[in-house]
Design a protein around this motif. Structure first.
Motif, PDB file in Angstrom:
ATOM      1  N   PRO A   1      -2.582  -5.756   0.419  1.00 41.00           N
ATOM      2  CA  PRO A   1      -3.662  -4.983  -0.226  1.00 41.00           C
ATOM      3  C   PRO A   1      -3.203  -3.584  -0.624  1.00 41.00           C
TER       4      PRO A   1
ATOM      5  N   ASN B   1     -13.772 -15.536  -0.048  1.00 41.52           N
ATOM      6  CA  ASN B   1     -13.748 -14.692  -1.230  1.00 41.52           C
ATOM      7  C   ASN B   1     -15.058 -14.859  -2.002  1.00 41.52           C
TER       8      ASN B   1
ATOM      9  N   ASP C   1     -14.150  -8.415   0.070  1.00 43.75           N
ATOM     10  CA  ASP C   1     -13.249  -9.562  -0.023  1.00 43.75           C
ATOM     11  C   ASP C   1     -12.328  -9.541   1.190  1.00 43.75           C
TER      12      ASP C   1
ATOM     13  N   ALA D   1      -2.574 -10.286   0.711  1.00 47.57           N
ATOM     14  CA  ALA D   1      -3.720 -10.255  -0.200  1.00 47.57           C
ATOM     15  C   ALA D   1      -3.661 -11.423  -1.162  1.00 47.57           C
TER      16      ALA D   1
ATOM     17  N   ILE E   1     -13.065  -5.079  -3.716  1.00 49.28           N
ATOM     18  CA  ILE E   1     -11.614  -4.986  -3.490  1.00 49.28           C
ATOM     19  C   ILE E   1     -11.192  -3.744  -2.725  1.00 49.28           C
TER      20      ILE E   1
ATOM     21  N   ASP F   1     -10.141 -11.422  -8.463  1.00 51.27           N
ATOM     22  CA  ASP F   1     -11.141 -10.394  -8.183  1.00 51.27           C
ATOM     23  C   ASP F   1     -11.348  -9.430  -9.352  1.00 51.27           C
TER      24      ASP F   1
ATOM     25  N   SER G   1      -3.090  -7.111 -11.419  1.00 48.09           N
ATOM     26  CA  SER G   1      -2.640  -7.745 -10.185  1.00 48.09           C
ATOM     27  C   SER G   1      -1.144  -7.999 -10.230  1.00 48.09           C
TER      28      SER G   1
ATOM     29  N   ASN H   1       0.835  -1.186   0.000  1.00 47.09           N
ATOM     30  CA  ASN H   1       0.000   0.000   0.000  1.00 47.09           C
ATOM     31  C   ASN H   1       0.879   1.249   0.000  1.00 47.09           C
TER      32      ASN H   1
ATOM     33  N   MET I   1      -8.626  -8.672   1.062  1.00 39.14           N
ATOM     34  CA  MET I   1      -8.199  -7.289   0.816  1.00 39.14           C
ATOM     35  C   MET I   1      -8.279  -6.424   2.071  1.00 39.14           C
TER      36      MET I   1
ATOM     37  N   LEU J   1      -4.582  -0.645  -1.294  1.00 40.96           N
ATOM     38  CA  LEU J   1      -5.846   0.084  -1.222  1.00 40.96           C
ATOM     39  C   LEU J   1      -5.754   1.521  -1.711  1.00 40.96           C
TER      40      LEU J   1
ATOM     41  N   VAL K   1      -3.709  -7.111  -5.299  1.00 43.67           N
ATOM     42  CA  VAL K   1      -5.121  -7.491  -5.351  1.00 43.67           C
ATOM     43  C   VAL K   1      -5.166  -8.869  -5.986  1.00 43.67           C
TER      44      VAL K   1
ATOM     45  N   GLU L   1      -6.684  -5.072   5.411  1.00 41.95           N
ATOM     46  CA  GLU L   1      -5.368  -4.944   6.034  1.00 41.95           C
ATOM     47  C   GLU L   1      -5.471  -5.347   7.506  1.00 41.95           C
TER      48      GLU L   1
END
Length: 792
Positions: free
Chosen positions: A595, A499, A485, A535, A473, A427, A614, A282, A488, A597, A423, A490
């Motif tokens: 993740p 999932n 999900d 993730a 996500i 997804d 991804s 992140n 995803m 984000l 990710v 933290e």
């Protein structure tokens, strides 16, 4: 029904084809006001491509995978495929200067002018004592362009264009002003192998591959992925030095002349600008003001202050604050006072120094990072705030050198941000007819089995019981709502849940089992510098498997404090299976991602200009397959860019009059340097804008970009006339070749027997219609086009 998009004004740069996206509805034409909608139409002849690569620990394996995708990226842009006129077949040719076979045409014209540069995520400690340049040469890259062979290099030692720090693709050898004559001032003309086409002994793919790998993984652990991009491309005053004043606040001084010079050399005002970010964590772009540097302090024993109790349940509560802040207007929180009578601090277990950049408001009562809106504005708005908060021109949408021949200002539709981030690929992959994620045969929104990752529209559609893939996500960061999900979310602690796409269930550290997304949760060792649950994970290639004994760097399977690890990245001990909840060996056989984000939040905010892939590849065994490595992510990027590079197709039909014309007005706006002449015989097919069309001209000149671009000339480009063979409009609709002696535009729509299907063969099956410009009716260099259509 006559086409009736009353008063709709649609903008684009350097045009080829128009694209109308609003629903068609019966409307009365407007004469006093115009609704403005910006939409790019472009024959882009140059690209500025910035690779923003995370260079913190654990990134070498991802950089190696990106390096294998470089040929796909380069070939996809510089030597696009040839598409058969019926749209069912495609082939490739030897070079961008090789013509397509008969009955084939390029899906877009080869781009023969590309700048490619690399920056890292390391901006040092943001005023703290962390990430000093003395511990690693890569800790303080400060968004300077990188072209180094190794992370230990202190200078750029890979040859770049004129030693400017970036590569320049120039197969026609025209950058010095003399095409087809190799010169030392020209750029690279070889894609994969050196030849005599230029005067150097390098090739584009080899240089770029070496640059990607040389970024390394010894950079700062407080990764400023987004701020590094902002600093290089946008910041009007990138600081030269950063420190702490007598009041213990951040103070920045001077301006970084290197960044500003590299930016000016790299980024052209009329190019398509594409940023591709590669990261497995992140974003941690710390605000360089006040006392925000404290979140990066890693000195012995230093821990951040506790948050008030409200933060645990409602981070948006007005009283969710750090215990170190003023508590005015809130009830006394007894937990905010420590044993020493001062503001209470967190324990080492609650505040490990390597896990400071997630869920900050809930964990600390304070958000130390720049808001995502800073970066949204950077990629979409003509003005941004400087250090004093004053609005100043955004360098992305400015002309840094008004005296040169490139006086256009980039349209926001020519800025793209792609993130290859943490990710699960499942997804964001398109799903096949059985509803399974399928990178090979997943169905796009038109029901075609094209595979790959979802585009912006597809990500906004309901999926897995969620209102959209974004809810799955990303959740709702503004309301502190977690993603649906659970992979995803933290968390330092083991999570639970399933999932919604694959029905993979999270497996706890003490449970037997394994899932296809992140394997299983693991026990983060006490006394470590901290970690989060993953993730997603993926198998390392055999030659990348590593032993984490001794002094091995960036290794996830090292025992901490004598504690054996149960990390899913590590090879099970002899006799154990990966599903067993047993301690594992110190050999790392898999790689991970957390993740991403904040990066995802920015991509969502950018809508069609954002692209997501991804960082956990589907497979690394079959390098010839379409789902190998980062090939799906690169494919998604090229698919998005080619909608601009190849001209845009119309999603809805226009209804022509009996004479086959449509009720649309096309205007061309530009900076003529005071030499405006719509009737100039050198640019035929244009008229002065008068009478009932003048309100549309006034609306164009009222736009913010008009002032920034210095537009002083708005002309109407003529709609061609004629329904019979030999007449201008007929030739425009039926002549598939390049038309030089017919100047203007026409509407092509084979579905209503208006034109040749080969002209729209590169359009999606549901959008096979275009506004086509011919001859000198195409927009002049540096001009921007607008379309306004009205019903009757």
């Amino acid at each position: 029904m006559r086409f009736a998009m009353a008063g709709l004004l649609i903008a684009g740069t350097g045009s080829a084809f128009g694209c109308l996206s609003r629903p068609i509805a019966e409307n009365k034409p407007r004469s006093t006001s115009t609704i403005v909608e910006r939409l790019t139409q472009s024959s882009v002849d140059k690209i500025d491509l910035l690779l923003a690569i995370d260079n913190s620990g654990s990134m070498a394996d991802k950089q190696a995978i990106l390096a294998t995708a470089i040929p796909d990226l380069v070939q996809g842009l510089v030597n696009p495929r040839c598409i058969h006129k019926d749209g069912t077949m495609a082939t490739t040719v030897a070079s961008p200067n090789t013509p397509c076979p008969q009955d084939y045409k390029r899906e877009f014209e080869p781009v023969k002018d590309i700048h490619i540069g690399i920056i890292s995520s390391s901006l040092g400690g943001h005023g703290s004592g962390a990430c000093q340049g003395t511990t690693s040469a890569s800790n303080v890259d400060m968004a300077h362009l990188l072209a180094r062979r190794s992370e230990t290099s202190t200078t750029n030692d890979i040859p770049t264009y004129l030693n400017l720090g970036f590569l320049a693709w120039d197969p026609d050898q025209k950058l010095d002003g003399e095409p087809n004559q190799p010169d030392p001032n020209d750029g690279e003309a070889d894609i994969t192998a050196d030849s005599n086409a230029d005067l150097n002994d390098t090739s584009l793919v080899k240089q770029l591959t070496d640059m990607v790998k040389g970024t390394g993984q010894t950079g700062c652990g407080f990764e400023a992925q987004l701020e590094s991009v902002y600093r290089f491309l946008v910041d009007p005053e990138p600081y030269e030095t950063i420190g702490i004043d007598a009041q213990e606040n951040i103070v920045v001084t001077g301006e970084d002349a290197v960044v500003k010079k590299q930016r000016a050399d790299f980024m052209r005002p009329s190019s398509l600008l594409a940023i591709i970010m590669l990261t497995d964590e992140n974003d941690c772009s710390i605000r360089e003001e006040g006392k925000n540097y404290l979140v990066a302090e890693t000195g012995p024993g230093f821990r951040l202050w506790r948050p008030r109790a409200e933060c645990a349940t409602d981070p948006g509560n007005k009283c969710c604050r750090s215990c170190s802040q003023k508590q005015d207007g809130c009830e006394i929180d007894p937990a905010c006072t420590g044993p020493d009578g001062n503001a209470a601090r967190l324990t080492p277990a609650e505040d490990p120094v390597n896990s400071r950049c997630w869920d900050q408001k809930r964990r600390f009562g304070f958000d130390f990072l720049y808001p995502i809106d800073r970066y949204r504005r950077a990629f979409t708005e003509a003005q941004i705030p400087n250090r004093k908060g004053e609005l100043v021109p955004n360098p992305i949408f400015s002309d840094p050198n008004p005296d040169d021949l490139d006086s256009n200002v980039r349209d926001p539709g020519l800025v793209f941000f792609a993130g290859i981030v943490g990710v699960p690929w499942q997804d964001i992959a398109r799903q096949n007819a059985q509803g399974q994620p399928d990178l090979l045969n997943g169905l796009n929104q038109d029901g075609e089995p094209v595979g790959g990752f979802k585009n912006s529209d597809e990500l906004s559609a309901p999926v897995g019981g969620a209102a959209s893939a974004w809810e799955l996500i990303l959740g709702d960061p503004a309301k502190y709502q977690a993603p649906k999900d659970p992979f995803m979310i933290e968390s330092m602690k083991p999570r639970s849940g399933t999932n919604p796409i694959t029905n993979d269930t999270i497996v706890g550290p003490q449970e037997a089992g394994w899932n296809t997304i992140n394997g299983r949760e693991y026990t983060i060792p006490e006394g470590s510098t901290g970690d989060l649950q993953y993730a997603c994970i993926f198998d390392l290639p055999q030659d990348a498997v590593k032993t984490c004994d001794g002094q091995a760097q960036s290794c996830d399977c090292r025992a901490v404090g004598g504690q054996a690890t149960d990390n899913p990245l590590c090879r099970p001990e002899a006799g154990n299976d990966q599903e067993d909840p047993e301690p594992r060996s110190t050999t790392q056989i898999k790689a991970k991602a957390y993740p991403g984000l904040r990066e995802l939040q920015l991509i969502r905010e950018l809508g069609p200009q954002g692209i997501v892939g991804s960082v956990c590849p589907r497979q690394l065994n079959n390098d010839g397959a379409a789902d190998y490595g980062y090939r799906p992510a690169i494919g998604a990027i090229i698919d998005r860019l080619k909608t601009v590079l190849g001209g845009q197709c119309l999603p809805r039909t226009l209804t022509p009059h009996d004479n086959q014309q449509v009720s649309c007005l096309i205007l061309e706006a530009r900076n003529s340097q005071g030499q405006c002449n719509c009737a100039d015989e050198r640019t035929p097919g244009r008229l002065d804008v008068t009478g009932k069309h003048k309100p549309a001209k006034d609306e164009v000149l009222s736009l913010d970009i008009a002032k920034a671009s210095g537009w002083d000339c708005v002309c109407e480009i003529q709609q061609l006339e004629g329904m019979n063979e030999g007449e201008p409009a007929y030739e425009c609709r039926t002549n598939v070749g390049d038309i030089q002696d017919v100047h203007g535009w026409c509407y092509v729509d084979p579905s209503i027997r208006l034109g040749d299907a080969a002209i729209v063969a590169d359009c999606p099956s549901t959008e096979q219609r275009k506004i086509r410009f011919t001859g000198k009716g195409e927009a002049q260099q540096g001009a921007t086009l607008f379309i306004t259509c009205s019903g009757e």
